[in-house]
Design an enzyme around this catalytic site. Structure first.
Site, PDB file in Angstrom:
ATOM      1  N   SER A 157     -53.298 -56.812 -87.535  1.00  0.00           N
ATOM      2  CA  SER A 157     -54.488 -57.649 -87.373  1.00  0.00           C
ATOM      3  C   SER A 157     -54.720 -58.501 -88.608  1.00  0.00           C
ATOM      4  CB  SER A 157     -55.714 -56.762 -87.126  1.00  0.00           C
ATOM      5  OG  SER A 157     -56.915 -57.505 -87.228  1.00  0.00           O
ATOM      6  N   TYR A 182     -61.284 -50.168 -89.290  1.00  0.00           N
ATOM      7  CA  TYR A 182     -60.323 -50.755 -88.354  1.00  0.00           C
ATOM      8  C   TYR A 182     -59.191 -51.431 -89.123  1.00  0.00           C
ATOM      9  CZ  TYR A 182     -58.290 -54.238 -85.243  1.00  0.00           C
ATOM     10  OH  TYR A 182     -57.406 -55.021 -84.545  1.00  0.00           O
TER      11      TYR A 182
END
Length: 368
Positions: A157, A182
């Site tokens: 990501s 995350y």
């Protein structure tokens, strides 16, 4: 060739399955897996599977029903649309089931797109990210190790860039300062992949996705939220008063990049310099690639594009910056272009238009 796609009921996963099935050679067999969890409405996940030709194995699922009785665990369901595609409901954390699947199928390639998504959700539900993104990824790595997979492509990501201030973000930059759990788990995945590439000579490619949007997108992401709110005359929340930049990347460009990358198997770089290490490559068969549009857009301009496509002005509420958010994302995608000859080309105007059209059609078919 046998390909495993994890997260096949998810936004990017379903799109990648459709891309490979529609454009790939006939001798490819694709297995898609997903646990169909309830992080967001399962209705959308069921609808994506139905779009791929995966119909429930038993009665009890109609378009507006949220029952998952038609998708029993560990039971393959063949697609009625794509003869070379089958879906299995399975948990990544189920190490025995994942191990059995790898041993049975002997996959040539793995495209790992499953995992717990969402920056803000990781603030309130941290354990979900360890279970899915760390333990689940370990089970995938072990499956690849035991069966000698030829190439593991996995989702990272743009969130890993965290506090980095230099733009555009390059894979060669250090990413040592994530600002959400995350992001930390995605960086951990990259480190775990490198360890397996180094120890077991497993070729791995990590893809850092930048703000993916488009048809079938996740309802917790801003494009879906904004379109839904504007169409239904609800106010939209602008975090940091809308003063944020995002490198919006259209889903078709993302799937093209994934498929092209899948066929570019990394090898160890004999010229890799341990004294001045490039974090995007290695002496092991390991690679990190940005997948982004390389054109950051101010959130106000993005909303203006949605307003134009819908023909309605949004009611806006200014909010402070949320914990875990970063001010901007901006991809340096030269590595992708040099490796594959491809760079994202979908204009924001076209991408928004197609997304709004899909949203209206989807809500007409699945009004709940």
């Amino acid at each position: 060739m046998k390909i495993l796609v994890t997260g096949a009921a998810g936004f990017i996963g379903a799109a990648v399955v459709e891309k490979i099935c529609s454009c790939g050679p006939e001798n490819v067999k694709i297995t898609g897996i997903d646990n169909i969890n309830d992080y967001y409405t399962r209705l959308l996940k069921f609808a994506r599977l139905r779009h791929l030709g995966i119909k429930p194995a038993a009665d009890g699922l109609i378009p507006n029903e949220l029952s998952d009785a038609g998708f029993p665990w560990l039971t393959p369901i063949k697609s009625e649309r794509f003869p070379n595609f089958s879906f299995i409901r399975i948990n990544l954390e189920d190490d025995a089931a994942i191990s059995d699947l790898f041993e049975k199928e002997k996959f040539d390639m793995v495209i790992h797109l499953a995992g717990q998504a969402g920056v803000r959700h990781s603030i309130s539900n941290p354990k979900d990210y360890i279970t899915s993104n760390i333990t689940g990824f370990l089970n995938v790595l072990e499956g690849c190790r035991k069966t000698r997979v030829k190439h593991l492509v996995y989702a990272s990501s743009s969130s890993v860039y965290g506090l980095n201030g230099k733009t555009p973000f390059s894979e060669k930059d250090s990413v040592a300062h994530p600002v959400s759990l995350y992001a930390a788990t995605k960086k951990a995945d990259e480190l775990m992949a490198h360890a397996y590439s180094h120890l077991y000579d497993i070729p791995t490619t990590g893809l850092r996705f930048f703000t993916v949007y488009g048809p079938w997108g996740r309802p917790d992401m801003s494009p879906y939220l904004f379109i839904d709110a504007i169409i239904n005359n609800k106010p939209i929340k602008l975090f940091n008063s809308g003063d944020m930049l995002r490198d919006f990347t259209y889903i078709d460009d993302v799937t093209e990049a994934v498929v092209r990358t899948m066929n570019k198997i990394p090898e160890g770089d004999p010229n890799w310099d341990a004294a001045n290490p490039d974090p995007s490559t290695s002496s092991a068969p390991f690679r990190i690639i940005n997948i982004g549009n390389s054109s950051p857009v101010n959130l106000h301009d993005y909303i203006s594009g949605i307003e134009t496509a819908i023909g309605k002005t949004a009611d806006k509420i200014s909010m402070p910056m949320q914990p875990g958010d970063i001010y901007q994302t901006y991809s340096d995608s030269t590595t992708l272009f040099h490796l594959t000859g491809f760079k994202p080309t979908t204009s924001l105007q076209d991408g928004i238009k197609r997304t709004v059209e899909w949203f209206k059609d989807f809500k007409a078919s699945y009004p709940n």
